[in-house]
Design an enzyme around this catalytic site. Structure first.
Site, PDB file in Angstrom:
ATOM      1  N   LYS A   1       0.839  -1.195   0.000  1.00  0.00           N
ATOM      2  CA  LYS A   1       0.000   0.000   0.000  1.00  0.00           C
ATOM      3  C   LYS A   1       0.875   1.247   0.000  1.00  0.00           C
ATOM      4  CE  LYS A   1      -3.883  -1.902   2.663  1.00  0.00           C
ATOM      5  NZ  LYS A   1      -4.915  -1.708   1.637  1.00  0.00           N
TER       6      LYS A   1
ATOM      7  N   ARG B   1     -10.085 -11.796   2.202  1.00  0.00           N
ATOM      8  CA  ARG B   1     -10.897 -12.914   1.687  1.00  0.00           C
ATOM      9  C   ARG B   1     -10.144 -14.237   1.788  1.00  0.00           C
ATOM     10  NH1 ARG B   1     -11.394  -9.647  -3.857  1.00  0.00           N
ATOM     11  NH2 ARG B   1     -11.030  -7.970  -2.362  1.00  0.00           N
TER      12      ARG B   1
HETATM   13  N1  BES Z   1      -8.076  -3.888   4.457  1.00  0.00           N
HETATM   14  C1  BES Z   1      -8.207  -3.526   3.095  1.00  0.00           C
HETATM   15  C2  BES Z   1      -9.511  -2.792   2.823  1.00  0.00           C
HETATM   16  C3  BES Z   1      -9.577  -1.386   3.332  1.00  0.00           C
HETATM   17  C4  BES Z   1      -8.962  -0.370   2.651  1.00  0.00           C
HETATM   18  C5  BES Z   1     -10.318  -1.093   4.448  1.00  0.00           C
HETATM   19  C6  BES Z   1      -9.072   0.919   3.093  1.00  0.00           C
HETATM   20  C7  BES Z   1     -10.446   0.195   4.885  1.00  0.00           C
HETATM   21  C8  BES Z   1      -9.829   1.198   4.215  1.00  0.00           C
HETATM   22  C9  BES Z   1      -8.173  -4.762   2.217  1.00  0.00           C
HETATM   23  O1  BES Z   1      -7.368  -5.779   2.667  1.00  0.00           O
HETATM   24  C10 BES Z   1      -7.636  -4.329   0.908  1.00  0.00           C
HETATM   25  O2  BES Z   1      -6.514  -3.935   0.857  1.00  0.00           O
HETATM   26  N2  BES Z   1      -8.457  -4.409  -0.124  1.00  0.00           N
HETATM   27  C11 BES Z   1      -8.061  -3.987  -1.422  1.00  0.00           C
HETATM   28  C12 BES Z   1      -8.584  -4.992  -2.416  1.00  0.00           C
HETATM   29  C13 BES Z   1      -8.075  -4.785  -3.799  1.00  0.00           C
HETATM   30  C14 BES Z   1      -6.597  -5.120  -3.867  1.00  0.00           C
HETATM   31  C15 BES Z   1      -8.858  -5.659  -4.738  1.00  0.00           C
HETATM   32  C16 BES Z   1      -8.651  -2.614  -1.672  1.00  0.00           C
HETATM   33  O3  BES Z   1      -9.797  -2.390  -1.299  1.00  0.00           O
HETATM   34  O4  BES Z   1      -7.949  -1.767  -2.216  1.00  0.00           O
HETATM   35 MN    MN Z   2      -5.363  -5.543   2.025  1.00  0.00          MN
END
Ligand code: BES
Ligand code: MN
Ligand code: ZN
Length: 493
Positions: free
Chosen positions: A270, A344
């Site tokens: 990230k 997931r």
């Molecule tokens: N924990 C994150 C989701 C999230 C992001 C929650 C920002 C709260 C605030 C999750 O694990 C994630 O990173 N999801 C990705 C999925 C994507 C790679 C398909 C996302 O939402 O960017």
């Molecule tokens: Mn994630």
């Protein structure tokens, strides 16, 4: 916060709050004040344009003998059927007074016609709004420290103690969830998460089962374990079992929480800005743990199992790579396109294990699963996905009653095929569009035939950047009240 219910206003120093219905007369609520103070209060209300709107407050000072007393006139609006009215009333009052210098607040509800459940909810809100976690602040100035210690509710009915017992248990569960969410990831990681839960539920009769890495390997949880590969912190699968139904044969309701104690994204890392927020990527697990504490504290007459999939998602020489194929406990294979879509992968193995272990008819999972959720619903509703309309309705109803609001999304074949993979049974991400729905579709592939399943994507709800009716900025405890109500209304005997 100390909560007391009394029949009369106490002696001594306190701030006095007088709630008034929007269609009631303010003058009628001012008993106990002498004539000059009564007219002062009425004029002060008018000067502040106090129109008794729901949860609005007008403030003044009156004299009572030789003491000066802060007086808060609180509007109730006109909607007697407003389920969350007392949340806002109680929360606004104590949010305002927490650091005011007042140590005691008396809320006089005598004669308002509030049911005992509403009086208990007023007390709950008053206490919940003042929750804070000052463990790591060593330099709070005297003025920045809370002063309010006690809330006295005057004039509730005889049934309020029983109602308060339930709400006190809810408060304990919500506070516990907030604590877990607030703690940073160097303090709360899979092993310490389990320890905190043990300590919080000690003596309550909750049975703990903890799977370590070796056991999960034996069980073939390749999806969950793949996420954990890059972390120095060993993963855990935690199951907390509450048998309150009095009938051990009754199949338990299973609650499953995503417990990613920190989500860097892994190799699909990230951006740095805001990454610290990902300490609360265990908010689903926090809600499940909080709910289990509440259910056990109030001795809920239902069988419920709370399961937390606990891992840390880190980049490392040992971490899994984009393109890796892992085999889940279900036997289904997954192409890991993006290591940041890790929630997931954790949930699917937790879900398979839960179904094999407990043969449940109903499973609800909670997860901070997708950033896309914040784009679609912002910070007002969590997303609800379900394979059963009855279950969806039960959850929506619990959401309306508690204020932990839900909004239902579609699932189905058209979305499901978006996660087919050319090399494995599925891939862990779909296209950019409908990201929350394809995430739900992924989990749905692990739901066994006949099981009623709902998934709550709570990504926007776990943490608040501004204060709300029941919380200050920070951890909200979202989901605990929802799950408690869901169990109380649908599974208690
Ligand atoms: N924990 C994150 C989701 C999230 C992001 C929650 C920002 C709260 C605030 C999750 O694990 C994630 O990173 N999801 C990705 C999925 C994507 C790679 C398909 C996302 O939402 O960017
Ligand atoms: Mn994630
Ligand atoms: Zn995550």
């Amino acid at each position: 916060m100390k909560i007391v219910f009394a029949n009369e206003r106490p002696e001594g120093a306190y701030a006095l709050a007088l709630p008034v219905w929007g269609d009631g007369a303010l003058a009628d609520r001012l008993s106990g004040l002498d004539e000059p103070n009564r007219s002062l209060a009425l004029r002060a209300a008018e000067a502040q344009r106090f129109e008794r709107d729901a949860a609005s407050i007008a403030e003044t000072f009156v004299t009572d003998g030789d003491t000066v007393r802060r007086l808060l006139l609180v509007g109730l609006g006109t909607r007697r059927d407003d389920e969350t009215l007392l949340d806002r009333v109680g929360g606004n009052l104590t949010g305002r007074l927490l650091k005011s210098g007042e140590t005691r607040l008396v809320i006089d509800i005598a004669g308002l016609g509030l049911e005992d459940s509403k009086a208990a909810r007023l007390a709950f809100a008053a206490a919940a709004r003042t929750w804070r976690y000052d463990l790591y602040r060593t330099k709070l100035s005297a003025k920045a420290k809370p002063t309010l210690e006690e809330v006295v509710i005057v004039g509730a009915g005889a049934g309020v103690d029983a109602e308060w017992e339930h709400m006190a248990a809810l408060l304990a569960g919500v506070s516990f969830a907030r604590e877990l969410v607030t703690e940073p990831a160097n303090i709360i990681y899979p092993v310490s998460f389990v320890e905190r839960c043990r300590a919080a539920m000690e003596g309550l009769g909750v049975e703990f089962e903890v799977l370590d890495e070796a056991r999960m390997q034996e069980l073939g949880m390749g999806a969950l374990l793949g996420v954990s590969l890059g972390s120095a912190q060993p993963p855990r699968l935690l199951a907390m079992r509450w048998n309150g139904a009095g009938n051990a044969e009754q199949k338990p309701v299973v609650l499953i929480g995503k417990g990613v104690t920190f989500d860097t994204g892994g190799i699909s890392i990230k951006p740095a800005a805001g990454m610290e927020a990902m300490k609360w990527d265990m908010g689903g697990a926090g809600a499940v743990a909080g709910a289990m504490k509440t259910l056990a504290e109030r001795k809920a007459k239902a069988n419920v199992v709370g399961i937390c999939g606990l891992v840390e998602n880190m980049p490392d020489g040992k971490a899994q790579r984009p393109g890796d194929v892992v085999t889940s406990m279900s036997g289904q294979t997954i192409e890991v396109i993006n290591t940041d879509a890790e929630g997931r992968l954790v949930l699917c193995d937790a879900l398979t294990w839960a179904q094999r272990e407990y043969k449940p008819e109903v499973v609800v999972d909670l997860a901070t699963l997708t950033g896309a959720m914040l784009i679609s619903l912002g910070f007002e509703y969590a997303g609800l996905f379900a394979n059963d309309d009855g279950l969806a309705e039960q959850l929506l109803a619990a959401g309306k009653k508690t204020g932990d609001k839900l909004w239902r999304f579609p699932v189905g074949e058209a979305y499901d095929k978006l996660i087919d993979s050319p090399i494995a049974d599925m891939k862990n991400v779909g296209p950019r569009e409908a990201g929350s729905i394809t995430a739900a579709s992924f989990i749905a592939r692990f739901v066994e035939p006949g099981v009623k399943w709902a998934h709550l994507d709570i990504a926007g709800m776990v943490w608040a950047n501004k204060s709300g009716p029941l919380w200050d900025k920070g951890a909200t405890g979202y989901g605990v009240a929802l799950l408690d109500r869901f169990v109380a209304d649908n599974f208690e005997t």
